[in-house]
Enzyme design. Structure first.
Site, mmCIF file in Angstrom:
data_model
loop_
_atom_site.group_PDB
_atom_site.id
_atom_site.type_symbol
_atom_site.label_atom_id
_atom_site.label_comp_id
_atom_site.label_asym_id
_atom_site.label_seq_id
_atom_site.Cartn_x
_atom_site.Cartn_y
_atom_site.Cartn_z
ATOM 1 N N SER A 125 -8.321 14.902 -2.747
ATOM 2 C CA SER A 125 -9.138 13.856 -3.371
ATOM 3 C C SER A 125 -8.498 12.481 -3.247
ATOM 4 O O SER A 125 -8.796 11.581 -4.029
ATOM 5 C CB SER A 125 -9.381 14.194 -4.848
ATOM 6 O OG SER A 125 -8.143 14.313 -5.546
ATOM 7 N N ASN A 147 -7.297 9.145 -0.500
ATOM 8 C CA ASN A 147 -8.067 8.170 0.273
ATOM 9 C C ASN A 147 -8.922 8.813 1.355
ATOM 10 O O ASN A 147 -10.110 8.506 1.491
ATOM 11 C CB ASN A 147 -7.117 7.159 0.931
ATOM 12 C CG ASN A 147 -6.540 6.173 -0.062
ATOM 13 O OD1 ASN A 147 -7.091 5.969 -1.139
ATOM 14 N ND2 ASN A 147 -5.436 5.549 0.303
ATOM 15 N N CYS A 180 -4.490 10.109 13.426
ATOM 16 C CA CYS A 180 -5.272 8.890 13.629
ATOM 17 C C CYS A 180 -4.960 8.279 14.994
ATOM 18 O O CYS A 180 -5.858 7.872 15.732
ATOM 19 C CB CYS A 180 -5.012 7.887 12.513
ATOM 20 S SG CYS A 180 -3.291 7.346 12.340
ATOM 21 N N ARG A 188 3.071 8.875 5.108
ATOM 22 C CA ARG A 188 4.510 8.620 5.204
ATOM 23 C C ARG A 188 5.307 9.926 5.259
ATOM 24 O O ARG A 188 6.321 10.009 5.950
ATOM 25 C CB ARG A 188 4.961 7.759 4.028
ATOM 26 C CG ARG A 188 4.380 6.358 4.060
ATOM 27 C CD ARG A 188 4.670 5.563 2.794
ATOM 28 N NE ARG A 188 3.950 4.302 2.795
ATOM 29 C CZ ARG A 188 4.398 3.172 3.333
ATOM 30 N NH1 ARG A 188 5.584 3.155 3.919
ATOM 31 N NH2 ARG A 188 3.682 2.065 3.295
ATOM 32 N N ALA A 189 4.840 10.929 4.556
ATOM 33 C CA ALA A 189 5.554 12.213 4.552
ATOM 34 C C ALA A 189 5.397 12.957 5.873
ATOM 35 O O ALA A 189 6.188 13.848 6.185
ATOM 36 C CB ALA A 189 5.051 13.086 3.404
ATOM 37 N N ASN A 247 -7.155 3.321 10.774
ATOM 38 C CA ASN A 247 -6.434 4.566 11.055
ATOM 39 C C ASN A 247 -6.967 5.724 10.227
ATOM 40 O O ASN A 247 -7.023 6.865 10.691
ATOM 41 C CB ASN A 247 -4.937 4.384 10.805
ATOM 42 C CG ASN A 247 -4.631 3.822 9.433
ATOM 43 O OD1 ASN A 247 -5.106 2.729 9.094
ATOM 44 N ND2 ASN A 247 -3.834 4.522 8.645
#
EC number: 1.2.1.10
Length: 314
Positions: A15, A17, A133, A170-171, A292
């Site tokens: 849930s 972005n 992306c 980022r992860a 992206n």
């Protein structure tokens, strides 16, 4: 519960972005899909709250909560917009229940799918991986070159706004580079591929920019390559309207006397093709600079729509 016999019930897992933007795209634009569930793990997430306001059944119980929902038996396709680490269990649980999975994480359990390149080869695959992306933006270009000339090496650089890179992105940086590099080869058709991602901290945020470099034969037909690229850009733009060439395709020839140095110092004669792209988001839920994320949700929607259309027609 399925609301329309001409539509397939889908669940969206995640849930955040990407999941929320995907939900809005399905609700607004899908012809053959009906959102049967929005799944999260944070009861206070904006995505779950927004889904509830839009009348979409929700659960904050994760994959187990989804399976326990009254309408789960109707679900035919599930989008996984969580993380590569979480996807393995999701895929296992959904597979047991016969639910086809469209994976928006870099987990790459199923075949890599880029809609304009190879979707029709995998319509019945139990798990489809949407690469990344950067992959969705650049692999069509690599394929456009490789269908008219051999691509000995392809390198892509995806530059995205830092503000569009959430904790999941980022992860998954390492998975991004590994997954995209593999897909450049297996889907794009390059003999060797390399992917680089750049998080751009500029303010105001810049749109997603992608650069594609392909090394092909020295005597390759530049007119055929450019035509193939422009045709491909139009094809991607049919489901990602903000996808476009930023400038003209560039060609540089390198001879044996003056070869191109690339990838850890290797040197080779050939024709270098340089393609510069920009991806503007549709701003359904995410800001327009987050192309992206928008290209991932748009590609996933395009894949699911085609799968659903083929099933409804059958």
């Amino acid at each position: 519960m399925m609301k329309d016999l001409d539509k397939l019930a889908v669940a969206i897992i995640g849930s955040g972005n990407i999941g929320t933007d995907l939900m809005i795209k399905v609700l607004r634009h899908a012809k053959h899909l009906d959102v049967a569930a929005m799944v999260g793990i944070d009861p206070a997430s904006d995505g779950l709250a927004r889904a509830a306001r839009l009348g979409v059944p929700t659960t904050a119980g994760g994959i187990d909560g989804l399976v326990a929902m009254p309408g789960f038996a109707d679900v035919r396709i599930a989008f996984d917009a969580t993380s590569a680490g979480a996807h393995a269990r999701h895929a296992e649980v959904l597979g047991r229940h016969g639910v086809q999975v469209i994976d928006l994480t870099p987990a790459a359990i199923g075949p890599f799918v880029v809609p304009v390149v190879n979707l029709f080869e995998h319509l019945d695959a139990p798990n489809l991986n949407m690469v990344t992306c950067g992959g969705q933006a650049t692999i069509p270009i690599v394929h456009a070159v490789s269908r008219v000339a051999p691509v000995h090496y392809a390198e892509i650089v995806a530059s995205i706004s830092s503000r569009s890179a959430g904790p999941g992105t980022r992860a998954n940086i390492d998975e991004f580079t590994e997954t995209t590099s593999k897909a450049i080869e297996t889907v794009g058709g390059a003999a060797r591929g390399k992917a680089i991602i750049v998080l751009n901290p500029a303010e105001p945020p810049l749109m997603m920019r992608d650069t594609v470099y392909c090394l092909t034969d020295e005597d390759a037909d530049t007119a055929a390559i450019e035509h193939s690229i422009r045709t491909m850009v139009d094809a991607v733009a049919s489901y990602v309207p903000g996808y476009r060439l930023k400038q003209a395709v560039q060609f540089d020839r390198y001879t044996a006397a003056q070869p191109l140095a690339f990838d850890a110092g290797e040197r080779r004669a050939g024709l270098k093709v340089s393609v510069f792209l920009e991806v503007e988001g549709a701003a359904h839920y995410l800001p327009s600079y987050a192309g992206n994320l928008d290209i991932m949700t748009s590609a996933a929607l395009a894949a699911a729509e085609q799968i659903a259309a083929s099933r409804v027609a059958a």
